[in-house]
Enzyme design. Structure first.
Site, PDB file in Angstrom:
ATOM      1  N   CYS A  71      -3.917 -58.928  29.899  1.00 56.62           N
ATOM      2  CA  CYS A  71      -4.935 -59.187  29.116  1.00 56.62           C
ATOM      3  C   CYS A  71      -6.001 -58.004  29.056  1.00 56.62           C
ATOM      4  O   CYS A  71      -6.559 -57.636  30.218  1.00 56.62           O
ATOM      5  CB  CYS A  71      -5.228 -60.539  29.015  1.00 56.62           C
ATOM      6  SG  CYS A  71      -6.470 -60.797  27.563  1.00 56.62           S
ATOM      7  N   CYS A  75     -12.360 -61.886  31.456  1.00 58.75           N
ATOM      8  CA  CYS A  75     -12.743 -63.383  31.804  1.00 58.75           C
ATOM      9  C   CYS A  75     -12.578 -63.360  33.098  1.00 58.75           C
ATOM     10  O   CYS A  75     -11.321 -63.329  33.952  1.00 58.75           O
ATOM     11  CB  CYS A  75     -12.069 -64.359  31.011  1.00 58.75           C
ATOM     12  SG  CYS A  75     -11.960 -63.871  29.254  1.00 58.75           S
ATOM     13  N   CYS A  78      -9.910 -65.877  34.850  1.00 64.14           N
ATOM     14  CA  CYS A  78      -8.601 -66.023  34.317  1.00 64.14           C
ATOM     15  C   CYS A  78      -7.392 -65.102  34.902  1.00 64.14           C
ATOM     16  O   CYS A  78      -7.664 -64.175  35.464  1.00 64.14           O
ATOM     17  CB  CYS A  78      -8.564 -65.414  32.867  1.00 64.14           C
ATOM     18  SG  CYS A  78      -6.993 -65.787  31.855  1.00 64.14           S
ATOM     19  N   CYS A 115       0.864 -76.162  21.671  1.00 64.48           N
ATOM     20  CA  CYS A 115      -0.188 -75.306  21.565  1.00 64.48           C
ATOM     21  C   CYS A 115       0.518 -73.718  22.185  1.00 64.48           C
ATOM     22  O   CYS A 115       0.856 -73.752  23.309  1.00 64.48           O
ATOM     23  CB  CYS A 115      -1.469 -75.592  22.256  1.00 64.48           C
ATOM     24  SG  CYS A 115      -2.794 -74.286  22.352  1.00 64.48           S
ATOM     25  N   CYS A 146      -0.825 -75.525  17.115  1.00 61.86           N
ATOM     26  CA  CYS A 146      -2.062 -74.905  17.684  1.00 61.86           C
ATOM     27  C   CYS A 146      -1.622 -73.672  18.474  1.00 61.86           C
ATOM     28  O   CYS A 146      -0.591 -73.368  18.804  1.00 61.86           O
ATOM     29  CB  CYS A 146      -2.811 -75.978  18.969  1.00 61.86           C
ATOM     30  SG  CYS A 146      -4.274 -74.989  19.256  1.00 61.86           S
ATOM     31  N   CYS A 206     -10.568 -75.970  17.722  1.00 58.66           N
ATOM     32  CA  CYS A 206     -10.030 -76.703  19.202  1.00 58.66           C
ATOM     33  C   CYS A 206     -11.252 -75.620  19.941  1.00 58.66           C
ATOM     34  O   CYS A 206     -10.889 -74.362  19.982  1.00 58.66           O
ATOM     35  CB  CYS A 206      -8.827 -76.300  19.674  1.00 58.66           C
ATOM     36  SG  CYS A 206      -8.722 -76.823  21.142  1.00 58.66           S
ATOM     37  N   ARG A 278     -10.887 -83.461  25.004  1.00 60.45           N
ATOM     38  CA  ARG A 278      -9.721 -83.123  25.936  1.00 60.45           C
ATOM     39  C   ARG A 278     -10.167 -83.045  27.310  1.00 60.45           C
ATOM     40  O   ARG A 278     -10.853 -82.104  27.719  1.00 60.45           O
ATOM     41  CB  ARG A 278      -8.715 -82.115  25.382  1.00 60.45           C
ATOM     42  CG  ARG A 278      -7.565 -82.136  26.257  1.00 60.45           C
ATOM     43  CD  ARG A 278      -6.485 -80.813  25.766  1.00 60.45           C
ATOM     44  NE  ARG A 278      -6.087 -81.362  24.374  1.00 60.45           N
ATOM     45  CZ  ARG A 278      -6.464 -80.429  23.232  1.00 60.45           C
ATOM     46  NH1 ARG A 278      -6.878 -79.222  23.678  1.00 60.45           N
ATOM     47  NH2 ARG A 278      -6.207 -80.762  21.869  1.00 60.45           N
TER      48      ARG A 278
HETATM   49  N1  SAM Z   1      -6.490 -65.167  25.111  1.00 59.70           N
HETATM   50  C1  SAM Z   1      -7.004 -66.321  24.557  1.00 59.70           C
HETATM   51  C2  SAM Z   1      -8.244 -66.758  24.555  1.00 59.70           C
HETATM   52  O1  SAM Z   1      -8.994 -66.293  25.829  1.00 59.70           O
HETATM   53  O2  SAM Z   1      -9.118 -67.033  23.512  1.00 59.70           O
HETATM   54  C3  SAM Z   1      -6.312 -67.436  24.821  1.00 59.70           C
HETATM   55  C4  SAM Z   1      -5.849 -67.833  26.051  1.00 59.70           C
HETATM   56  S1  SAM Z   1      -7.098 -68.443  27.359  1.00 59.70           S
HETATM   57  C5  SAM Z   1      -6.139 -68.663  28.702  1.00 59.70           C
HETATM   58  C6  SAM Z   1      -7.661 -70.071  26.702  1.00 59.70           C
HETATM   59  C7  SAM Z   1      -8.553 -70.786  27.323  1.00 59.70           C
HETATM   60  O3  SAM Z   1      -8.268 -71.356  28.767  1.00 59.70           O
HETATM   61  C8  SAM Z   1      -9.943 -69.782  27.993  1.00 59.70           C
HETATM   62  O4  SAM Z   1     -10.953 -69.817  26.884  1.00 59.70           O
HETATM   63  C9  SAM Z   1     -10.405 -70.858  28.959  1.00 59.70           C
HETATM   64  O5  SAM Z   1     -11.417 -71.753  28.609  1.00 59.70           O
HETATM   65  C10 SAM Z   1      -9.308 -71.578  29.579  1.00 59.70           C
HETATM   66  N2  SAM Z   1      -8.908 -71.095  30.780  1.00 59.70           N
HETATM   67  C11 SAM Z   1      -8.262 -69.875  31.192  1.00 59.70           C
HETATM   68  N3  SAM Z   1      -8.163 -69.969  32.579  1.00 59.70           N
HETATM   69  C12 SAM Z   1      -8.728 -70.927  33.047  1.00 59.70           C
HETATM   70  C13 SAM Z   1      -8.761 -71.359  34.400  1.00 59.70           C
HETATM   71  N4  SAM Z   1      -8.436 -70.812  35.372  1.00 59.70           N
HETATM   72  N5  SAM Z   1      -9.300 -72.720  34.570  1.00 59.70           N
HETATM   73  C14 SAM Z   1      -9.751 -73.374  33.376  1.00 59.70           C
HETATM   74  N6  SAM Z   1      -9.709 -73.114  32.099  1.00 59.70           N
HETATM   75  C15 SAM Z   1      -9.169 -71.634  32.106  1.00 59.70           C
HETATM   76  C1  DTB Z   2      -7.880 -74.730  26.791  1.00 59.58           C
HETATM   77  O1  DTB Z   2      -9.256 -75.190  26.674  1.00 59.58           O
HETATM   78  N1  DTB Z   2      -7.316 -75.036  27.960  1.00 59.58           N
HETATM   79  C2  DTB Z   2      -5.910 -74.546  27.923  1.00 59.58           C
HETATM   80  C3  DTB Z   2      -5.810 -74.157  26.464  1.00 59.58           C
HETATM   81  N2  DTB Z   2      -7.107 -74.212  25.819  1.00 59.58           N
HETATM   82  C4  DTB Z   2      -5.324 -72.694  25.939  1.00 59.58           C
HETATM   83  C5  DTB Z   2      -5.862 -73.210  28.840  1.00 59.58           C
HETATM   84  C6  DTB Z   2      -6.022 -73.680  30.178  1.00 59.58           C
HETATM   85  C7  DTB Z   2      -5.580 -72.590  31.074  1.00 59.58           C
HETATM   86  C8  DTB Z   2      -5.582 -73.105  32.650  1.00 59.58           C
HETATM   87  C9  DTB Z   2      -5.119 -71.813  33.444  1.00 59.58           C
HETATM   88  C10 DTB Z   2      -3.757 -71.359  33.338  1.00 59.58           C
HETATM   89  O2  DTB Z   2      -2.908 -72.368  33.355  1.00 59.58           O
HETATM   90  O3  DTB Z   2      -3.533 -70.323  33.442  1.00 59.58           O
HETATM   91 FE1  SF4 Z   3      -7.483 -62.748  28.032  1.00 54.89          FE
HETATM   92 FE2  SF4 Z   3      -7.492 -64.660  29.864  1.00 54.89          FE
HETATM   93 FE3  SF4 Z   3      -9.824 -63.835  28.680  1.00 54.89          FE
HETATM   94 FE4  SF4 Z   3      -7.931 -65.257  27.203  1.00 54.89          FE
HETATM   95  S1  SF4 Z   3      -9.167 -66.141  29.032  1.00 54.89           S
HETATM   96  S2  SF4 Z   3      -8.976 -63.540  26.617  1.00 54.89           S
HETATM   97  S3  SF4 Z   3      -5.894 -64.459  28.259  1.00 54.89           S
HETATM   98  S4  SF4 Z   3      -8.507 -62.825  29.971  1.00 54.89           S
END
Ligand code: SAM
Ligand code: DTB
Ligand code: SF4
Length: 336
Positions: A71, A75, A78, A115, A146, A206, A278
């Protein structure tokens, strides 16, 4: 020690229990809720929960990463950002048939909503036909749909709605003052703009965030304040406990105390009383008792299935036992 804040210290304390949802919360009011004595806070949140929901019901969503890794955003939490070396390999967008097969399994395992998550900064028009095909295929199974695909333009939101998308997940992640400590490749306003496009297209939102990223209680209140003053409160409000990922800037963050996490859930329930809150990422490292306290404080949704996007989640047997022991059952869904 400061004198405890009593409910009578708050402006119109009964309003959030018996009145309609408010959109005029101030940050100071949200912070004051966090400062309530723990039992008082949880009791009030449980009262509000009962006002709007059957507290024995829990909504169940299952995630699938339909496009993993690589990506362009940075973030700091992530595993899927190309900016960090986390060991997650970049993969191509899955085909609709693979996604639909996973959704069939999820439904059999008890999921009510499926989702689909993609590690994208924004949706590219070239990917829209494939994404639309997976959405309509999942919807045809009788599941709620979703997706979380990054930023959307208004016309893309309309196209997703037309394909059968019920919910769009787009988190604000943290309070506005802490945001640039977490991600610098986009702004808070970018997130708010996509949320507006989703609402305008007639989809359910959401939207929530993460605790445990080194933020202060004020930042946590700042996130909930932003959600509470949205033109429409999120239909689903995910509260994630950071899943620490080695190789990311936030991989070594100190875990948030469990009682503080419960406070976050309780304040979310009070300021967005009709949202389905949630208890999202992080249940894997929570005790059954902590999860029970979260349900008492107003959480009424979980992710099910052994995997989130790239990290793990309690398996089906573990969750079935927990819900049975708590006397909880799947939320009654509106007919699709
Ligand atoms: N790329 C898209 C975005 O960022 O909107 C969708 C996928 S992203 C993984 C969705 C959400 O998952 C993020 O906004 C964040 O709140 C949550 N998330 C991602 N990594 C996480 C982590 N390591 N622990 C907890 N929540 C996480
Ligand atoms: C949200 O708030 N939590 C979910 C979903 N929306 C997309 C993602 C959690 C991701 C946790 C880290 C991972 O599995 O990579
Ligand atoms: Fe990309 Fe992860 Fe950020 Fe979503 S949360 S925009 S997958 S870097």
């Amino acid at each position: 020690m400061n004198a405890p804040i009593r409910p009578s210290d708050l402006k119109d304390p009964a309003q959030s229990v018996f009145g309609q949802p408010r959109h005029d919360w101030t940050l100071a009011e949200v912070e004051a809720l966090f400062e309530l004595p723990f039992m008082e806070l949880v009791f009030r949140a449980a009262e509000v929960h009962r006002r709007w929901f059957d507290p024995t019901e829990v909504q169940m969503s299952q995630l699938l990463s339909v496009k993993t890794g690589g990506c362009a955003e940075n973030c700091g939490y992530c595993s899927q950002s190309a900016s960090f070396d986390t060991g997650v390999k970049a993969e191509k967008l899955m085909g609709a048939a693979t996604v639909i097969a996973a959704a069939i399994e999820a439904k059999a395992g008890g999921a009510q909503r499926f989702c689909m998550g993609a590690a994208w900064r924004d949706l590219k028009d070239r990917d829209l036909p494939k994404v639309a095909a997976m959405i309509s295929g999942v919807k045809a199974l009788g599941l709620e749909t979703c997706a979380t695909l990054g930023m959307l333009r208004p016309d893309q939101a309309v196209a997703l709605k037309e394909a059968g998308l019920d919910y769009y997940n787009h988190n604000l992640d943290t309070g506005p003052d802490y945001y640039d400590q977490v991600v610098t490749t986009r702004t808070y306003q970018d997130r708010l703009d996509t949320l507006a496009a989703v609402r305008d297209a007639g989809m359910s939102t959401c939207c929530g965030g993460i605790v445990g990223m080194g933020e202060t209680r004020r930042d946590r209140a700042g996130l909930l304040h932003q959600l509470a003053i949205l033109p429409a409160h999120p239909d689903s409000l995910p509260v994630n406990d950071l899943m620490p990922i080695a190789g990311t800037p936030l991989g070594d963050s100190a875990p948030v105390d469990g009682l503080e996490f419960v406070r976050m859930i309780a304040v979310a329930r009070l300021v967005c009383p009709k949202s389905v809150v949630r208890l999202s990422a992080g249940r894997e490292h929570m005790s059954r008792e902590l999860q029970a306290l979260c349900f008492l404080a107003g959480a009424n949704s979980i992710f099910v299935g052994g995997k989130l996007l790239t990290t793990s989640n309690p398996d089906q047997d573990t969750d079935e036992a927990l819900l049975a022991d708590l006397g909880m059952r799947p939320m009654t869904m509106a007919a699709n």
